[in-house]
Design a protein around this motif. Structure first.
Motif, mmCIF file in Angstrom:
data_model
loop_
_atom_site.group_PDB
_atom_site.id
_atom_site.type_symbol
_atom_site.label_atom_id
_atom_site.label_comp_id
_atom_site.label_asym_id
_atom_site.label_seq_id
_atom_site.Cartn_x
_atom_site.Cartn_y
_atom_site.Cartn_z
ATOM 1 N N LEU A 16 51.742 88.817 -37.396
ATOM 2 C CA LEU A 16 51.037 87.808 -37.601
ATOM 3 C C LEU A 16 51.494 86.718 -36.461
ATOM 4 C CD1 LEU A 16 50.942 87.035 -41.462
ATOM 5 C CD2 LEU A 16 49.284 88.610 -39.940
ATOM 6 N N SER A 17 52.623 86.787 -36.384
ATOM 7 C CA SER A 17 53.028 85.676 -35.286
ATOM 8 C C SER A 17 52.662 86.107 -33.737
ATOM 9 C CB SER A 17 54.752 85.746 -35.202
ATOM 10 O OG SER A 17 55.084 86.954 -34.891
ATOM 11 N N SER A 18 52.230 87.315 -33.483
ATOM 12 C CA SER A 18 51.773 87.659 -32.273
ATOM 13 C C SER A 18 50.202 87.846 -32.226
ATOM 14 C CB SER A 18 52.191 89.222 -31.899
ATOM 15 O OG SER A 18 53.640 88.953 -31.916
ATOM 16 N N GLY A 19 49.676 87.320 -33.282
ATOM 17 C CA GLY A 19 48.137 87.146 -33.194
ATOM 18 C C GLY A 19 47.364 88.004 -34.030
ATOM 19 N N GLU A 20 48.006 88.974 -34.397
ATOM 20 C CA GLU A 20 47.401 89.817 -35.397
ATOM 21 C C GLU A 20 46.943 89.114 -36.715
ATOM 22 O OE1 GLU A 20 48.486 94.385 -34.021
ATOM 23 O OE2 GLU A 20 49.771 93.788 -35.589
ATOM 24 N N SER A 21 45.722 89.668 -37.745
ATOM 25 C CA SER A 21 45.465 89.141 -38.692
ATOM 26 C C SER A 21 46.014 89.738 -39.709
ATOM 27 C CB SER A 21 43.808 89.150 -38.669
ATOM 28 O OG SER A 21 43.169 88.350 -37.694
ATOM 29 N N SER A 22 46.178 89.502 -40.754
ATOM 30 C CA SER A 22 46.469 89.972 -42.041
ATOM 31 C C SER A 22 45.451 91.126 -42.588
ATOM 32 C CB SER A 22 46.623 89.026 -43.251
ATOM 33 O OG SER A 22 46.661 89.819 -44.416
ATOM 34 N N SER A 76 51.104 89.959 -44.881
ATOM 35 C CA SER A 76 50.323 90.857 -43.757
ATOM 36 C C SER A 76 49.606 91.854 -44.273
ATOM 37 C CB SER A 76 51.547 91.329 -43.098
ATOM 38 O OG SER A 76 52.387 92.187 -43.878
#
Length: 215
Positions: free
Chosen positions: A143-149, A173
């Protein structure tokens, strides 16, 4: 599987809300855990488009789960592991997110799925399969790198985390608001379960027999 045949007397079926629900499914011996998961998914996996995530602690666990689930024809599943290519990872995540969209549209639709026409094609049937992702802790969405849950409706902790931080990361996540967590608990892990309850400020109830009805 005893836990799916006898409902905990303390459990009351909740109405659907934004609150995540936490359950445990007790297994007498580690030997029976895989069989229990396959049986559980044999119930849950028959819901069209149901998005499910199974969290494992190791790659060996992930491989074993994937091998066992290959016998379930009504579930479409994929795996997220450390040596998966970037493009393949993105494809798995995107297909799963599309499944969550289909699931949410189904919930909001007035169409009754049980009334599907018998003439439905095999391709349409395949599209309506439950979608499942098996993932190790090191490969959870970043999530911190831009991936969505992943925003799944059901999260199954195949291996019960021993730390609150791991449990919380899996939730944030992998699970949607209003989702359901099912923790596999073997023997002495009850102590770990109660410790997670206390440190996280949550209640983890015994999984009810009507689990598929409260999705």
């Amino acid at each position: 599987m005893e836990s799916m045949e006898a409902q905990s007397p303390a459990f009351q079926s909740p109405s659907r809300s934004s609150q995540q629900l936490h359950f445990y499914l007790a297994v007498d011996r580690p030997l029976f855990k895989m069989e229990t998961v396959v049986e559980l998914l044999g119930v849950l996996g028959r819901r069209p488009w149901l998005p499910i995530v199974v969290c494992c602690s190791s790659r060996d666990e992930l491989d074993a789960v994937c091998s066992s689930l290959s016998t379930l024809p009504y579930i479409s599943f994929a795996a997220l592991y450390s040596d998966l290519g970037e493009r393949e990872r993105a494809s798995v995540l995107e297909k799963f997110r599309q499944a969550t969209i289909n699931w949410n549209q189904q919930l909001n639709s007035a169409v009754v799925e049980e009334g599907l026409e018998e003439s439905e094609t095999r391709e349409e049937e395949d599209e309506k399969k439950s979608h499942l992702v098996v993932v190790t802790d090191v490969c959870l969405p970043m999530l911190s790198s831009g991936e969505s849950s992943l925003s799944s409706r059901v999260l199954i902790n195949y291996e019960l985390p021993t730390k609150k931080e791991t449990y919380t990361r899996r939730l944030t996540s992998c699970l949607a608001s209003g989702g359901i967590v099912i923790n596999m608990v073997v023997g002495g892990e009850v102590t770990t379960l109660r410790s997670l309850e206390e440190s996280s400020g949550i209640i983890i109830a015994e999984m009810p027999i009507n689990i598929s009805e409260i999705l």
